[in-house]
Design a protein around this motif. Structure first.
Motif, PDB file in Angstrom:
ATOM      1  N   ALA A   1      48.689  30.355  36.924  1.00 47.18           N
ATOM      2  CA  ALA A   1      48.595  31.739  36.442  1.00 47.18           C
ATOM      3  C   ALA A   1      47.340  32.003  35.596  1.00 47.18           C
ATOM      4  CB  ALA A   1      49.844  32.107  35.646  1.00 47.18           C
ATOM      5  N   LEU A   2      46.846  31.002  34.908  1.00 47.95           N
ATOM      6  CA  LEU A   2      45.671  31.221  34.054  1.00 47.95           C
ATOM      7  C   LEU A   2      44.372  31.366  34.832  1.00 47.95           C
ATOM      8  CD1 LEU A   2      46.447  28.993  30.967  1.00 47.95           C
ATOM      9  CD2 LEU A   2      46.369  31.481  31.095  1.00 47.95           C
ATOM     10  N   MET A   3      44.432  31.263  36.151  1.00 44.05           N
ATOM     11  CA  MET A   3      43.238  31.484  36.956  1.00 44.05           C
ATOM     12  C   MET A   3      42.672  32.881  36.711  1.00 44.05           C
ATOM     13  SD  MET A   3      41.619  32.771  39.874  1.00 44.05           S
ATOM     14  CE  MET A   3      42.475  32.994  41.394  1.00 44.05           C
ATOM     15  N   ILE A   4      43.548  33.825  36.459  1.00 50.86           N
ATOM     16  CA  ILE A   4      43.078  35.186  36.169  1.00 50.86           C
ATOM     17  C   ILE A   4      42.182  35.174  34.927  1.00 50.86           C
ATOM     18  CG2 ILE A   4      43.822  37.475  35.366  1.00 50.86           C
ATOM     19  CD1 ILE A   4      46.234  37.203  37.242  1.00 50.86           C
ATOM     20  N   GLU A   5      42.620  34.484  33.896  1.00 48.93           N
ATOM     21  CA  GLU A   5      41.876  34.467  32.629  1.00 48.93           C
ATOM     22  C   GLU A   5      40.640  33.574  32.662  1.00 48.93           C
ATOM     23  OE1 GLU A   5      42.643  36.609  30.317  1.00 48.93           O
ATOM     24  OE2 GLU A   5      44.356  37.201  31.560  1.00 48.93           O
ATOM     25  N   HIS A   6      40.737  32.451  33.357  1.00 50.47           N
ATOM     26  CA  HIS A   6      39.664  31.456  33.302  1.00 50.47           C
ATOM     27  C   HIS A   6      38.656  31.556  34.437  1.00 50.47           C
ATOM     28  CE1 HIS A   6      41.281  29.342  29.862  1.00 50.47           C
ATOM     29  NE2 HIS A   6      42.475  29.495  30.394  1.00 50.47           N
ATOM     30  N   GLN A   7      38.972  32.283  35.498  1.00 52.25           N
ATOM     31  CA  GLN A   7      38.056  32.395  36.624  1.00 52.25           C
ATOM     32  C   GLN A   7      37.688  33.853  36.928  1.00 52.25           C
ATOM     33  OE1 GLN A   7      36.757  29.602  37.973  1.00 52.25           O
ATOM     34  NE2 GLN A   7      37.963  28.476  36.478  1.00 52.25           N
ATOM     35  N   LEU A   8      38.690  34.699  37.172  1.00 53.20           N
ATOM     36  CA  LEU A   8      38.406  36.084  37.559  1.00 53.20           C
ATOM     37  C   LEU A   8      37.806  36.909  36.422  1.00 53.20           C
ATOM     38  CD1 LEU A   8      41.502  36.913  39.788  1.00 53.20           C
ATOM     39  CD2 LEU A   8      39.117  36.722  40.535  1.00 53.20           C
ATOM     40  N   ARG A   9      38.410  36.827  35.240  1.00 58.12           N
ATOM     41  CA  ARG A   9      37.914  37.649  34.124  1.00 58.12           C
ATOM     42  C   ARG A   9      36.450  37.336  33.785  1.00 58.12           C
ATOM     43  NH1 ARG A   9      41.045  40.981  31.677  1.00 58.12           N
ATOM     44  NH2 ARG A   9      42.971  39.848  32.074  1.00 58.12           N
ATOM     45  N   PRO A  10      36.029  36.058  33.709  1.00 59.35           N
ATOM     46  CA  PRO A  10      34.602  35.795  33.439  1.00 59.35           C
ATOM     47  C   PRO A  10      33.664  36.311  34.533  1.00 59.35           C
ATOM     48  CG  PRO A  10      35.902  33.858  32.932  1.00 59.35           C
ATOM     49  CD  PRO A  10      36.829  34.826  33.624  1.00 59.35           C
ATOM     50  N   LEU A  11      34.087  36.243  35.792  1.00 56.44           N
ATOM     51  CA  LEU A  11      33.242  36.761  36.868  1.00 56.44           C
ATOM     52  C   LEU A  11      32.959  38.244  36.659  1.00 56.44           C
ATOM     53  CD1 LEU A  11      31.810  36.638  39.633  1.00 56.44           C
ATOM     54  CD2 LEU A  11      34.067  37.034  40.685  1.00 56.44           C
ATOM     55  N   PHE A  12      33.998  39.024  36.374  1.00 54.70           N
ATOM     56  CA  PHE A  12      33.786  40.460  36.213  1.00 54.70           C
ATOM     57  C   PHE A  12      33.215  40.813  34.843  1.00 54.70           C
ATOM     58  CE2 PHE A  12      36.345  40.054  39.944  1.00 54.70           C
ATOM     59  CZ  PHE A  12      35.676  40.906  40.803  1.00 54.70           C
ATOM     60  N   SER A  13      33.329  39.921  33.881  1.00 58.14           N
ATOM     61  CA  SER A  13      32.634  40.123  32.602  1.00 58.14           C
ATOM     62  C   SER A  13      31.130  40.037  32.800  1.00 58.14           C
ATOM     63  CB  SER A  13      33.089  39.085  31.579  1.00 58.14           C
ATOM     64  OG  SER A  13      34.422  39.327  31.215  1.00 58.14           O
ATOM     65  N   PHE A  14      30.689  39.159  33.697  1.00 58.10           N
ATOM     66  CA  PHE A  14      29.262  39.087  34.019  1.00 58.10           C
ATOM     67  C   PHE A  14      28.742  40.452  34.441  1.00 58.10           C
ATOM     68  CE2 PHE A  14      26.227  39.144  37.506  1.00 58.10           C
ATOM     69  CZ  PHE A  14      25.109  38.623  36.885  1.00 58.10           C
ATOM     70  N   PHE A  15      29.530  41.180  35.237  1.00 56.12           N
ATOM     71  CA  PHE A  15      29.127  42.499  35.714  1.00 56.12           C
ATOM     72  C   PHE A  15      29.287  43.579  34.642  1.00 56.12           C
ATOM     73  CE2 PHE A  15      30.205  40.533  39.873  1.00 56.12           C
ATOM     74  CZ  PHE A  15      29.018  40.761  40.530  1.00 56.12           C
TER      75      PHE A  15
END
Length: 188
Positions: A121-135
């Motif tokens: 479940a933490l994939m959202i916080e540790h992978q997806l959120r940083p990707l879209f934070s870059f943008f």
């Protein structure tokens, strides 16, 4: 009457049928129950073979370029991926490698993921959120994670998951309305 919100839902699944795509569709449907929207669904199972060989945006077909523009012009992005080796799928990342660096600034993004069990479940916080934070996108605080036990085949069977989807849609719309009325100036 205002124009419907442009919602673009991206499924990073590499399989059809797909629990991830079912989840993304459910989230988009929940948003559509609450506000007038035009939903565009982008599935990597469809575009992946065309996307895989491209190294630069100029190498993409006109159809893929149109889908990238839809992502960049959306009022709300709903993005999801199955957990694959503790992250999103490689083609999901490859798709977003072609998105303009400043095209998503301030854009609301609702994050979702599916996995074999709750430990992912933490994939959202540790992978997806940083990707879209870059943008510099506005990643919504409520993400939606679903495990295999939330499905009967490829249909959502969990009332708890239905409730999480509804909550995410409820919390997303006020931010979509806010972001759609703001102009974003980007310093390059």
């Amino acid at each position: 009457m205002t124009s419907p919100y442009r919602v673009v839902a991206v499924s990073g699944s590499l399989h059809e049928p797909s629990k991830t795509t079912a989840l993304i569709r459910a989230i988009a449907a929940a948003v559509a129950e609450r506000a007038p929207v035009d939903v565009t669904l982008i599935e990597l199972t469809t575009i992946g073979p065309q996307l895989a060989g491209a190294l630069r945006r100029g190498q993409l077909s006109a159809a893929l370029e149109a889908q990238l523009r839809a992502i960049e012009d959306a009022d709300l992005l709903i993005v999801g991926s199955p957990v694959y080796r503790a992250s999103f799928t490689g083609l999901f990342k490859h798709l977003f490698d072609f998105v303009g660096q400043y095209a998503l600034v301030g854009k609301p993004v609702l994050l979702a993921a599916t996995g074999g069990g709750e430990r992912h479940a933490l994939m959202i916080e540790h992978q997806l959120r940083p990707l879209f934070s870059f943008f510099q996108a506005l990643t919504l605080p409520v993400g939606v994670y679903a495990s295999d036990t939330d499905f009967d085949g490829y249909s959502i069977s969990s009332e708890v998951l239905h409730a999480r989807v509804a909550l995410a849609a409820d919390r997303a719309l006020p931010l979509v309305g806010y972001a759609a009325t703001r102009s974003v100036d980007v310093l390059v």
